[in-house]
Enzyme design. Structure first.
Site, PDB file in Angstrom:
ATOM      1  N   TYR A  76       0.876  -1.105   0.023  1.00  0.00           N
ATOM      2  CA  TYR A  76      -0.069   0.020   0.136  1.00  0.00           C
ATOM      3  C   TYR A  76       1.021   1.352   0.023  1.00  0.00           C
ATOM      4  O   TYR A  76       1.886   1.261   0.440  1.00  0.00           O
ATOM      5  CB  TYR A  76      -0.779  -0.070   1.283  1.00  0.00           C
ATOM      6  CG  TYR A  76      -1.880  -1.104   1.552  1.00  0.00           C
ATOM      7  CD1 TYR A  76      -3.197  -0.880   0.877  1.00  0.00           C
ATOM      8  CD2 TYR A  76      -1.500  -2.161   2.222  1.00  0.00           C
ATOM      9  CE1 TYR A  76      -4.123  -1.848   1.032  1.00  0.00           C
ATOM     10  CE2 TYR A  76      -2.561  -3.385   1.780  1.00  0.00           C
ATOM     11  CZ  TYR A  76      -3.734  -3.181   1.586  1.00  0.00           C
ATOM     12  OH  TYR A  76      -4.606  -4.222   1.874  1.00  0.00           O
ATOM     13  N   ASP A  90      -9.957   7.393   9.316  1.00  0.00           N
ATOM     14  CA  ASP A  90      -9.701   8.055   8.016  1.00  0.00           C
ATOM     15  C   ASP A  90     -10.722   9.200   7.925  1.00  0.00           C
ATOM     16  O   ASP A  90     -11.253   9.712   8.822  1.00  0.00           O
ATOM     17  CB  ASP A  90     -10.025   6.897   6.957  1.00  0.00           C
ATOM     18  CG  ASP A  90     -11.396   6.474   6.866  1.00  0.00           C
ATOM     19  OD1 ASP A  90     -12.010   7.001   7.665  1.00  0.00           O
ATOM     20  OD2 ASP A  90     -11.429   5.466   6.495  1.00  0.00           O
TER      21      ASP A  90
END
Length: 233
Positions: A76, A90
């Site tokens: 990632y 997030d």
């Protein structure tokens, strides 16, 4: 390509789509183009709606390979904002707390990142698909209910600091199945005596499959038309 017998296709999942959105869209288009009512389609590894990148889709008997893909190493590229936290770790939820960042240097970030390499314990986010008493954790969290999740053992193979423009950093992470990059962002923030949340996430690799090998959803129709045409000939 024989989609009924089983094929494996790679997509770059768009932002704001759930993993199931992508599976459902592909299944719908595939069944329409093949003129059949049902066909087995599944994905190998969930991506959050706010993440993009490599999504492996399996059809027909190839769905038996899903577990094989799920256990492969993932890579990632994550963007973190230091000094702020959100309940979901997030941008899905609003900022709930702010922390000082003046004491943080790029050198300190580098050192802290290396403490996460190897076998670690990680508590998944409450805004996750983990099951609690038969229900998804995120369903309970969104209703404001207390959710307690147990920590899991996982492996981080590599972490590199790609850019450091404090309070924003970008990192590359190579990790095992079950790693929540959002939870890693939370833990990095805490290790820096601050806070952090994820502002961007791209899955760049699953096993040997890289982002460069993936097609966009805009290419779905032309890809299916071409493959079905080849099959008919």
């Amino acid at each position: 390509m024989d989609f009924i017998k089983g094929e494996v296709i790679y997509f770059d999942k768009p932002l704001h789509w759930t993993s199931f959105d992508l599976v459902n869209k592909f299944r719908y288009k595939l069944s329409r183009k093949l003129n059949i009512k049902k066909i087995k389609v599944g994905h190998a590894g969930t991506l959050d709606p706010l993440a993009t990148g490599v999504m492996i889709i399996c059809t027909g008997k190839a769905t038996k390979r899903i577990e094989e893909f799920q256990y492969q190493t993932k890579e990632y590229v994550a963007t973190l904002k230091l000094g702020e936290t959100t309940p979901s770790f997030d941008l899905e939820t609003e900022i709930d707390a702010t922390y000082p960042t003046e004491h943080i240097t790029c050198e300190r970030v580098e050192k802290v990142l290396q403490t996460f390499v190897g076998t670690i314990q990680q508590t998944p986010p409450v805004f996750s698909a983990c099951k609690v008493d038969g229900k998804r954790a995120y369903e309970l969290a969104r209703k404001g209910k207390e959710v307690e999740l147990k920590s899991k053992t996982l492996v981080i193979d590599e972490i590199d600091l790609l850019s450091c423009e404090l309070p924003v950093i970008q990192i590359r992470v190579v990790c095992s199945k079950g790693t929540y990059i959002r939870a890693l962002a939370r833990d990095i923030g805490q290790a820096l005596d601050s806070g952090a949340h994820l502002t961007g996430l791209v899955r760049t690799r699953v096993g040997e499959i890289t982002l460069e090998q993936c097609m966009s959803t805009e290419e779905m129709d032309s890809f299916l038309d071409e493959m079905i045409k080849i099959e008919e000939n």
